[in-house]
Scaffold this motif. Structure first.
Motif, PDB file in Angstrom:
ATOM      1  N   ASN A 272       0.835  -1.203   0.000  1.00  0.00           N
ATOM      2  CA  ASN A 272       0.000   0.000   0.000  1.00  0.00           C
ATOM      3  C   ASN A 272       0.877   1.263   0.000  1.00  0.00           C
ATOM      4  N   ILE A 273       1.865   1.263   0.894  1.00  0.00           N
ATOM      5  CA  ILE A 273       2.743   2.431   1.035  1.00  0.00           C
ATOM      6  C   ILE A 273       3.560   2.650  -0.246  1.00  0.00           C
ATOM      7  N   ILE A 274       4.125   1.566  -0.779  1.00  0.00           N
ATOM      8  CA  ILE A 274       4.971   1.676  -1.983  1.00  0.00           C
ATOM      9  C   ILE A 274       4.150   2.226  -3.158  1.00  0.00           C
ATOM     10  N   LYS A 275       2.920   1.719  -3.312  1.00  0.00           N
ATOM     11  CA  LYS A 275       2.086   2.182  -4.430  1.00  0.00           C
ATOM     12  C   LYS A 275       1.705   3.654  -4.277  1.00  0.00           C
ATOM     13  N   ARG A 276       1.371   4.056  -3.055  1.00  0.00           N
ATOM     14  CA  ARG A 276       1.013   5.464  -2.820  1.00  0.00           C
ATOM     15  C   ARG A 276       2.207   6.364  -3.114  1.00  0.00           C
ATOM     16  N   GLU A 277       3.393   5.918  -2.682  1.00  0.00           N
ATOM     17  CA  GLU A 277       4.596   6.730  -2.898  1.00  0.00           C
ATOM     18  C   GLU A 277       4.889   6.849  -4.395  1.00  0.00           C
ATOM     19  N   LYS A 278       4.747   5.726  -5.107  1.00  0.00           N
ATOM     20  CA  LYS A 278       5.000   5.718  -6.557  1.00  0.00           C
ATOM     21  C   LYS A 278       4.002   6.658  -7.270  1.00  0.00           C
ATOM     22  N   ASN A 279       2.721   6.543  -6.917  1.00  0.00           N
ATOM     23  CA  ASN A 279       1.705   7.433  -7.508  1.00  0.00           C
ATOM     24  C   ASN A 279       2.070   8.888  -7.240  1.00  0.00           C
ATOM     25  N   ARG A 282       4.910  10.098  -9.393  1.00  0.00           N
ATOM     26  CA  ARG A 282       4.445  10.170 -10.782  1.00  0.00           C
ATOM     27  C   ARG A 282       3.672  11.491 -11.002  1.00  0.00           C
ATOM     28  N   LEU A 283       2.759  11.813 -10.074  1.00  0.00           N
ATOM     29  CA  LEU A 283       1.950  13.042 -10.221  1.00  0.00           C
ATOM     30  C   LEU A 283       2.806  14.281  -9.986  1.00  0.00           C
ATOM     31  N   GLU A 284       3.734  14.174  -9.056  1.00  0.00           N
ATOM     32  CA  GLU A 284       4.560  15.343  -8.725  1.00  0.00           C
ATOM     33  C   GLU A 284       5.431  15.782  -9.910  1.00  0.00           C
ATOM     34  N   ALA A 285       5.825  14.831 -10.744  1.00  0.00           N
ATOM     35  CA  ALA A 285       6.660  15.182 -11.908  1.00  0.00           C
ATOM     36  C   ALA A 285       5.919  16.213 -12.768  1.00  0.00           C
ATOM     37  N   VAL A 303      11.021   7.974   3.392  1.00  0.00           N
ATOM     38  CA  VAL A 303       9.905   7.195   2.823  1.00  0.00           C
ATOM     39  C   VAL A 303       8.667   8.072   2.928  1.00  0.00           C
ATOM     40  N   LEU A 304       8.052   8.353   1.775  1.00  0.00           N
ATOM     41  CA  LEU A 304       6.893   9.251   1.763  1.00  0.00           C
ATOM     42  C   LEU A 304       5.624   8.419   1.617  1.00  0.00           C
ATOM     43  N   SER A 305       5.017   8.115   2.754  1.00  0.00           N
ATOM     44  CA  SER A 305       3.802   7.303   2.755  1.00  0.00           C
ATOM     45  C   SER A 305       2.611   8.240   2.559  1.00  0.00           C
ATOM     46  N   ASN A 306       2.414   8.620   1.318  1.00  0.00           N
ATOM     47  CA  ASN A 306       1.446   9.678   1.014  1.00  0.00           C
ATOM     48  C   ASN A 306       0.002   9.233   1.299  1.00  0.00           C
ATOM     49  N   PHE A 307      -0.755  10.133   1.923  1.00  0.00           N
ATOM     50  CA  PHE A 307      -2.146   9.844   2.301  1.00  0.00           C
ATOM     51  C   PHE A 307      -3.106  10.298   1.198  1.00  0.00           C
ATOM     52  N   ALA A 308      -2.790  11.473   0.608  1.00  0.00           N
ATOM     53  CA  ALA A 308      -3.638  12.034  -0.438  1.00  0.00           C
ATOM     54  C   ALA A 308      -2.783  13.029  -1.218  1.00  0.00           C
ATOM     55  N   TYR A 309      -3.198  13.359  -2.454  1.00  0.00           N
ATOM     56  CA  TYR A 309      -2.349  14.234  -3.263  1.00  0.00           C
ATOM     57  C   TYR A 309      -2.728  15.716  -3.061  1.00  0.00           C
ATOM     58  N   PRO A 310      -1.813  16.511  -2.478  1.00  0.00           N
ATOM     59  CA  PRO A 310      -2.132  17.921  -2.220  1.00  0.00           C
ATOM     60  C   PRO A 310      -1.829  18.826  -3.414  1.00  0.00           C
ATOM     61  N   VAL A 311      -2.697  19.793  -3.640  1.00  0.00           N
ATOM     62  CA  VAL A 311      -2.472  20.800  -4.684  1.00  0.00           C
ATOM     63  C   VAL A 311      -2.479  22.159  -3.989  1.00  0.00           C
ATOM     64  N   ILE A 384      -5.585  12.636 -13.700  1.00  0.00           N
ATOM     65  CA  ILE A 384      -5.147  13.581 -12.649  1.00  0.00           C
ATOM     66  C   ILE A 384      -3.980  14.416 -13.179  1.00  0.00           C
ATOM     67  N   SER A 385      -3.027  13.745 -13.827  1.00  0.00           N
ATOM     68  CA  SER A 385      -1.861  14.457 -14.385  1.00  0.00           C
ATOM     69  C   SER A 385      -2.290  15.537 -15.365  1.00  0.00           C
ATOM     70  N   SER A 386      -3.259  15.221 -16.205  1.00  0.00           N
ATOM     71  CA  SER A 386      -3.673  16.216 -17.216  1.00  0.00           C
ATOM     72  C   SER A 386      -4.277  17.446 -16.528  1.00  0.00           C
ATOM     73  N   CYS A 387      -4.917  17.250 -15.365  1.00  0.00           N
ATOM     74  CA  CYS A 387      -5.481  18.393 -14.629  1.00  0.00           C
ATOM     75  C   CYS A 387      -4.392  19.205 -13.944  1.00  0.00           C
ATOM     76  N   LEU A 388      -3.244  18.574 -13.696  1.00  0.00           N
ATOM     77  CA  LEU A 388      -2.141  19.296 -13.019  1.00  0.00           C
ATOM     78  C   LEU A 388      -1.266  20.036 -14.039  1.00  0.00           C
TER      79      LEU A 388
END
Ligand SMILES: Cc1ncc(COP(=O)(O)O)c(C=O)c1O
Length: 392
Positions: A272-279, A282-285, A303-311, A384-388
């Protein structure tokens, strides 16, 4: 639609199937063996001495504060610092139990209280404890914060409900202070439907938390602990001991269902943590290529165990624009946790003093977040990427 969360559990079918089998085959469903096994396994995962399982993260926070009052380590009316960007039930226990909550501003780029803000707050207020929130899987410079707390005799507590798995230089968040809380509500890094945990290395606190969780009695303590307490209180028989209540408490017990799911879900936690970090990366790029946004600083986090993507947008007008973009693409978004908590009605009702919190104000009007979880598909991430991405 890309909702804030998609499923109750990672590997949902497998988990529900195992849960159904467990319910059919077990004779006891109230707190028992599975809860204690989960506590032991969680302690190993988190690398702590004691884990106390409760029915929610909110209960975990309330139990920590009640226990510190029971032990006399905090006194009524003491000032307790807390992060201005946090969840309601992080600060509510402070009000409910007669302490004086002192909001501390956050750094915009880390979303969290940093040592700089803590030092300023300590200069102005006589702070006895700091109940810091590790927001959205990010955190402040906790090594420095721990040092400042130690030097100033401030009890450090971590609300780690949003940051299970995050690490700084190999140390997990939740392991910097006297105690930490975790939430296993759906959409968190690990779900038991509802559920929470307190972790601590302090024997006396763990003993008190165990009593605070269940009525104030000693039934879940070790024989040695029971012997000591019963002797102190002159409790002479087992008959009497069963219904002796030693201190102020609640009923925050989990059920065996919580314990079973917790144990079962623990095997998927790293995935779970690895997938959230990878996502997240990916979005941060794409996010970092857009100059409408404030870049997020997580250099101190290993290790960034991301909970949700902040904008974090540079202006409120830009925030409105991007919220529209996300809504148009069918992506569910929400405010940054509870925004600047000082703007919430319950704070206005119960706390008279107003604090200057410019960064929390900025995040209140300029930021939002969308979900980040392992079930996001490649198509979801592309949307999500296209919106960012900035459209000229
Ligand atoms: C920072 C923080 N603290 C406490 C809680 C409360 O957890 P629960 O929903 O399990 O009561 C949450 C819930 O999301 C949270 O985000």
């Amino acid at each position: 639609m890309i909702p804030l969360m998609k499923s109750a559990f990672l590997h949902e079918y497998e988990t529900k199937k195992a849960l159904a089998d467990f319910i059919f085959n077990t004779s006891k469903l109230s707190m028992d063996r599975k809860c204690f096994e989960f506590e032991n396994e969680f302690s190993k995962y988190q690398n702590v001495k004691h884990s106390i399982l409760l029915n929610s993260g909110a209960s975990a926070n309330l139990a920590i504060i009640q226990s510190l009052l029971n032990l006399g380590r905090l006194q009524k009316e003491d000032n307790v610092g807390f992060s201005a960007i946090t969840w309601s039930t992080n600060v509510m226990p402070l009000i409910q139990l007669g302490l004086t909550p002192v909001p501390i501003d956050c750094d915009v780029a880390t979303l969290n209280v940093m040592s700089k803000q803590l030092k300023e707050a300590i200069k102005k207020e006589n702070i006895k404890a700091l109940f810091i929130t590790n927001a959205l899987g990010f955190c402040g410079d906790l090594h420095e914060i721990k040092k400042i707390c130690h030097e100033n005799n401030v009890i450090l507590l971590e609300d780690n409900c949003e940051a299970l798995g995050t690490e700084l230089k190999g140390i997990k968040t939740g392991n910097f202070g006297l105690a930490s809380s975790f939430s296993f509500f759906v959409a968190h890094h690990m779900s038991t439907i509802e559920g929470g945990m307190v972790c601590t290395n302090d024997n006396e606190l763990a003993e008190m938390l165990t009593m605070v969780r269940a009525n104030g009695w000693d039934r879940n303590l070790t024989h040695t602990q029971q012997y000591k307490l019963r002797k102190q209180q002159n409790v002479k028989s087992e008959f009497e001991a069963k219904y002796t209540f030693y201190d102020l408490a609640y009923n925050f017990r989990p059920t065996e269902i919580t314990g079973f799911i917790g144990l079962f879900q623990l095997q998927f936690l790293n995935e779970n943590i690895i997938k959230r970090e990878k996502n997240y990366f990916r979005l941060e790029a794409d996010y970092n290529l857009n100059d409408d946004f404030v870049h997020i600083n997580h250099q101190h986090i290993s290790v960034l165990s991301n909970f949700a993507y902040p904008v974090i947008c540079k202006t409120p007008v830009l925030r409105d624009f991007y919220i529209q973009q996300f809504a148009g693409a069918g992506i569910e978004v929400r405010p940054m946790i509870a925004g600047n908590i000082q703007k919430q009605p319950f704070i206005k009702k119960y706390i008279n003093k107003r604090y200057n919190l410019p960064n929390a104000d900025f995040l209140h009007t300029c930021s939002f977040y969308c979900g980040n979880y392992p079930e996001l598909t490649e198509t979801d991430l592309q949307i999500i990427s296209s919106c960012l991405t900035k459209k000229n």
